[in-house]
Design a protein around this motif. Structure first.
Motif: not given
Length: 367
Positions: A263-266, A301-307, A319-320
């Motif tokens: 999980l990553m949010v950046r 800037p954008k928020v990238e959310i990865s699962l 993944s999503m």
């Protein structure tokens, strides 16, 4: 100022205000290092000391003997709800979220059937996906297979004991490498060669290593009613948003899956994102960021959310990803969680027999 042992740093005084902060010592994050990286401009004074553990720090805060507590987000989550009158006011700048592999060479250049010790389930599965020939083991499995003694500290889950034991095995040539959190390697002061298991693949690679949820994340806790203007100065926008969205996602995902979940949010700048998307041939991201003429149309800037969830042997994964504006990040995360649950029902559960469509089938993911 609270009575606590450890280093103390003071910012040059200005009139009136004098804040005291306790950094709760932890092996889950470099809490003191993160606290000492806080940059203040308008505050009068910020004194930072280290408390022996989270409970001690929170008790000091609750009694009014300090103004703030810096804590590892993982420790806070494991502890449960905060006492009445205490609240998280934001996160600090993101750092140390990746694990590293301590080895003489990069993972791609290690010998065939290299032995690598990894205590975390997610990173074991990621390495098996990266190189299926590797013998990736936890400490207990290695001790049993090689018929060597497992130190009590390692068996109890002590990360520092694991480092000392694994480093001794590596220097003796019994293993080829081991994986630990980045901040732990720094805290040991070791001068060994290490290589990041990065979420940003190198130029000639496509496989990435998403970090464990909340890895390396540090947040600030204060008494209810702490001035918002000061909270905004002390905290980091990206770190605060990452903690808020990550916590929301973890609350909605089965806890049994957390140790095998990436999980990553950046926050991401459009330019670097577009260059990476072109390299990876990510058509979706390219379409979002540029027009038909190839011009960059997204400037903010954008928020990238990865699962990502990996199967036991790393051979299958789901993944999503979502890319959104800062002001719509929570709404996007809510939709993402709903879609994620639907995806897991299709991939991680036995599919029933459907008349006219075929027999029942095993899950796509072996969790």
């Amino acid at each position: 100022m609270a009575a606590a042992k450890g280093r103390t740093r003071k910012v040059e005084p200005m009139p009136d205000d004098d804040l005291t902060l306790l950094a709760a010592a932890s092996l889950q994050a470099d809490v003191l290092g993160a606290a000492e990286s806080i940059r203040v401009e308008e505050l009068t004074s910020l004194s930072i000391s280290e408390a022996p553990d989270l409970n001690d720090a929170l008790a000091t805060l609750d009694s009014g003997e300090c103004d703030l507590v810096a804590a590892a987000a993982l420790d806070l989550r494991a502890r449960g709800e905060l006492e009445s009158g205490l609240e998280v006011i934001g996160g600090l700048a993101l750092r140390d979220w990746n694990h590293i592999i301590v080895s003489e060479d990069r993972p791609s250049h290690l010998p065939h059937r290299a032995i690598v010790l990894v205590e975390t389930r997610l990173q074991r599965r990621q390495l098996r996906r990266y190189r299926s020939d590797m013998r990736v083991r936890d400490a207990a499995a290695h001790a049993a297979l090689e018929e060597v003694d497992l130190p009590d500290g390692v068996a109890a889950g002590d990360a520092m004991a694991f480092f000392e034991w694994a480093e001794g095995l590596r220097q003796a040539g019994d293993i080829d490498g081991y994986v630990i959190a980045r901040h732990l390697h720094r805290l040991t002061g070791a001068k060994t060669r290490r290589h990041a298991l990065s979420h940003d693949p190198k130029e000639n690679e496509l496989i990435r290593f998403l970090p464990s949820p909340l890895a390396g994340m540090v947040v600030l806790v204060a008494r209810t009613g702490f001035p918002l203007s000061i909270a905004h100065e002390l905290t980091d926008i990206e770190g605060t948003l990452a903690h808020e969205l990550s916590t929301f996602l973890l609350d909605g995902i089965d806890e049994e899956l957390h140790d095998r979940l990436g999980l990553m949010v950046r926050n991401r700048q459009p330019g670097p994102m577009l260059r990476e998307a072109e390299r990876r041939r990510d058509l979706f991201t390219q379409e979002v960021l540029k027009n038909l003429e190839g011009e960059l149309v997204q400037k903010q800037p954008k928020v990238e959310i990865s699962l990502e969830l990996l199967g036991r042997l790393g051979r299958a994964s789901v993944s999503m990803e979502r890319l959104c504006d800062l002001d719509s990040a929570m709404q996007t995360t809510r939709f993402l969680l709903g879609d994620w649950k639907k995806l897991l029902r299709l991939t991680a559960e036995v599919q029933p027999e459907l008349p006219g469509r075929g027999p029942a089938s095993d899950p796509f993911l072996d969790l």
